[in-house]
Design an enzyme around this catalytic site. Structure first.
Site, PDB file in Angstrom:
ATOM      1  N   GLU A 175       0.887  -1.169   0.000  1.00  0.00           N
ATOM      2  CA  GLU A 175       0.000   0.000   0.000  1.00  0.00           C
ATOM      3  C   GLU A 175       0.917   1.209   0.000  1.00  0.00           C
ATOM      4  O   GLU A 175       1.594   1.489   0.985  1.00  0.00           O
ATOM      5  CB  GLU A 175      -0.915  -0.020   1.225  1.00  0.00           C
ATOM      6  CG  GLU A 175      -2.181   0.811   1.046  1.00  0.00           C
ATOM      7  CD  GLU A 175      -2.055   2.249   1.526  1.00  0.00           C
ATOM      8  OE1 GLU A 175      -0.998   2.865   1.334  1.00  0.00           O
ATOM      9  OE2 GLU A 175      -3.011   2.751   2.112  1.00  0.00           O
ATOM     10  N   CYS A 186      -1.891   8.917   2.871  1.00  0.00           N
ATOM     11  CA  CYS A 186      -1.834   8.509   1.466  1.00  0.00           C
ATOM     12  C   CYS A 186      -3.161   8.728   0.756  1.00  0.00           C
ATOM     13  O   CYS A 186      -3.189   9.050  -0.430  1.00  0.00           O
ATOM     14  CB  CYS A 186      -1.444   7.034   1.364  1.00  0.00           C
ATOM     15  SG  CYS A 186       0.220   6.676   1.949  1.00  0.00           S
TER      16      CYS A 186
END
Length: 457
Positions: free
Chosen positions: A227, A261
Site C-alpha cells: 500500500e 496517502c
C-alpha cells in the site's frame, strides 16, 4: 539506537535499543514455534484473543493515544479515534474471518472438489509512522485470524508506539511469539524479508520503498502486499452540494496534518463553479487551528520530521514559481517544532510540481476542468492510483467511477479505509488488497482438494 523526536517541540522523547542479529533470529524462531500451535487453533479461540486485544485498547485509550501524539504529532483527538478504529478492526476480523475463509465448493469431475484457505506462517509487516496503530492492526488482525503469526518492523521514529502495540497483545494473553516487534533500522529489514522462515510481507509506505520490497520479496518467491503513495483526485462538478463537498474535502486534506496517502490532494473543479469552490475552500481552510497536538482544540499538528517539512515546502514554492496562486500559507513559520501552515494553491496545472508529486502535508491543490470528461482526464493523469472521490449527482458519479484508475472511489463522501471494505491501489500506488474479505485472502494457501472417484464421463 532508535530515537523518537516530538515534532511539536523537536525534543527527543524516547530512545530504544536496536535488535541484534541474534535478537532477530530468536524472534523469528519464536514466531515459527508459535505458528505451529496457532495454526491448529479454532476460529473461536483466535477471535477470543482479538476481542481481548480490542477491549484492552478501548480501556487504555487514554494512555495509548498520547504516545502517537508525542512521537509523530498526531492531534490527540485524532489519536483517540485511531485507537478506536484499530480496536474495531480487531473486532471485525474476530467476527468475520471464519466466513471470509470458509470452504469454497467448486464443481469438477470429482465427487467433491473445493478450495480451503490455510495459514502459511510468519508474516512480516513493514510499517510507516503516520498511522502507527491503525496500520499495525490492518496488517495483523486478518493475518492472525487466518492462523498466521506476525512480526512487525515499525518505523524507526515510533518505537514507543511499537512497544505499546506489543504490550496490548501481551496484556490480552497472546501466546509467546504470536505478535512481536523488530526494532531495526530500515536497511536491516532486507535480511528479514529474505529469511526462508518469513512467508509473506505486508508493506505500507512510499512507492520507492515498495518497489524495493517487491523486488526483494519477488526474488525470494514470497507474496507481498504493498500500500503505497497517492496523489488522490477529488472531482467536484457543477451539480454537487458544494457546501458539503468543501466541508469534507477540507477535513480530508488536513487529517493527520495532511500526512495521509488517501487524503484528497488534487481537487479538480468544473470551470463554472471554480470561483465559488475556491472561495469556500479558502474560508474553511483559513478557520483551522494549527498548534500543539496535545490540545483538543488543535486541528492541524506538526509535520513528523524536519526533512519532510522541507520537502513539502520545496513542493509548494516550486509550484508557486511555476505559476500557481498561493491563497493561504506557503511560508515556513518561526518557532520550535516542525509546523507547516494550512496552504491553498489555486490554478495548478498538470505540468506543475504539486500536481505531479504526492504532497504529504496540509496543502490543498485546486485544478480547473472544462467539464466532467476533462475532469476524468485530469484525475487519471498521474502515476498513482490509490483512491478518488467524485462530487456530483449520485447516479452520474457511480457511472463515472469505473473510468477512474484507482483502487477505491467514494461518491459524495470522504475517502477512508474501513475494515469491512477492501483497500489498495493501482499503478505506483501498490499491489494486492488489505481489509474486507479480500485482504484476509492475501496470506493464505488457497489449497485445492479433489476427492474421487471421478464422476462418470
Amino acid at each position: 539506537m532508535l530515537k523518537a523526536v516530538n515534532p511539536a517541540t523537536g525534543e527527543t522523547v524516547r530512545e530504544t535499543s536496536l535488535d541484534s542479529e541474534a535478537d532477530v533470529n530468536a524472534k523469528i524462531e519464536a514466531s515459527v514455534a508459535a505458528f505451529q500451535k496457532w495454526k491448529k487453533t479454532s476460529f473461536a479461540e483466535r477471535a477470543k484473543l482479538l476481542k481481548s486485544v480490542a477491549a484492552y485498547m478501548r480501556e487504555h485509550v487514554e494512555t495509548l493515544a498520547p504516545i502517537m501524539t508525542e512521537e509523530m504529532g498526531k492531534p490527540i483527538k485524532e489519536a483517540h479515534g485511531e485507537v478506536a478504529k484499530s480496536a474495531l478492526c480487531a473486532d471485525h476480523y474476530a467476527d468475520h474471518a471464519e466466513g471470509y475463509l470458509s470452504r469454497q465448493v467448486l464443481e469438477s469431475d470429482a465427487s467433491l472438489s473445493y478450495v480451503q484457505h490455510l495459514p502459511i506462517g510468519p508474516i512480516l509487516g513493514i510499517l510507516p509512522w503516520n498511522a502507527p496503530f491503525w496500520l499495525a492492526f490492518r496488517f495483523a488482525a486478518p493475518s492472525l485470524m487466518a492462523g498466521n503469526t506476525c512480526l512487525m518492523k515499525h518505523d524507526p521514529h515510533v518505537p514507543g508506539c511499537a512497544e505499546a502495540i506489543v504490550e496490548c497483545f501481551a496484556k490480552a494473553g497472546a501466546p509467546e511469539g504470536l505478535f512481536q516487534a523488530l526494532y531495526l533500522e530500515t536497511p536491516s529489514v532486507e535480511a528479514v524479508i529474505r529469511d526462508d522462515r518469513i512467508r509473506g510481507v505486508s508493506f505500507t509506505g512510499s512507492s520507492k520503498g515498495g518497489s524495493a520490497v517487491a523486488g526483494i520479496a519477488g526474488s525470494a518467491i514470497k507474496p507481498a502486499v504493498l500500500e503505497l503513495g497517492g496523489s488522490d483526485p477529488s472531482i467536484v462538478l457543477a451539480d454537487a452540494d458544494l457546501d458539503k463537498a468543501t466541508d469534507v474535502l477540507t477535513l480530508s486534506r488536513i487529517i493527520n496534518a495532511g500526512q495521509s496517502c488517501i487524503a484528497a490532494k488534487r481537487i479538480i473543479i468544473e470551470e463554472s463553479i471554480y470561483d465559488k469552490v475556491e472561495a469556500l475552500m479558502r474560508e474553511k481552510l483559513s478557520a483551522l487551528k494549527v498548534g500543539d497536538p496535545r490540545e483538543t482544540t488543535t486541528d492541524v499538528g506538526a509535520i513528523a520530521r524536519p526533512d519532510l517539512r522541507d520537502q513539502l515546502h520545496r513542493q509548494v514554492q516550486t509550484t508557486i514559481s511555476e505559476g500557481a496562486d498561493c491563497l493561504l500559507g506557503g511560508e515556513l513559520p518561526d518557532g520550535d517544532g516542525y509546523f507547516y501552515p494550512v496552504t491553498l494553491l489555486s490554478n495548478v496545472k498538470p505540468d506543475m510540481c504539486a500536481f505531479n508529486e504526492e504532497t504529504f502535508g496540509p496543502v490543498a491543490v485546486l485544478v480547473r476542468a472544462r467539464d466532467a470528461d476533462h475532469a476524468l482526464e485530469l484525475a487519471n493523469d498521474t502515476r498513482y492510483g490509490l483512491a478518488a472521490s467524485i462530487w456530483t449527482d449520485t447516479d452520474r458519479g457511480e457511472a463515472m467511477a469505473s473510468s477512474i484508475d484507482t483502487g477505491q472511489v467514494s461518491i459524495n463522501g470522504i475517502v477512508k479505509t474501513d475494515p469491512r471494505l477492501p483497500s489498495g491501489g493501482t499503478k505506483a500506488s501498490g499491489l494486492g488488497r488489505e481489509l474486507g474479505p479480500h485482504g484476509i485472502l492475501e496470506f493464505v494457501n488457497a489449497q485445492q482438494v479433489w476427492i474421487g472417484p471421478a464422476k462418470p464421463a
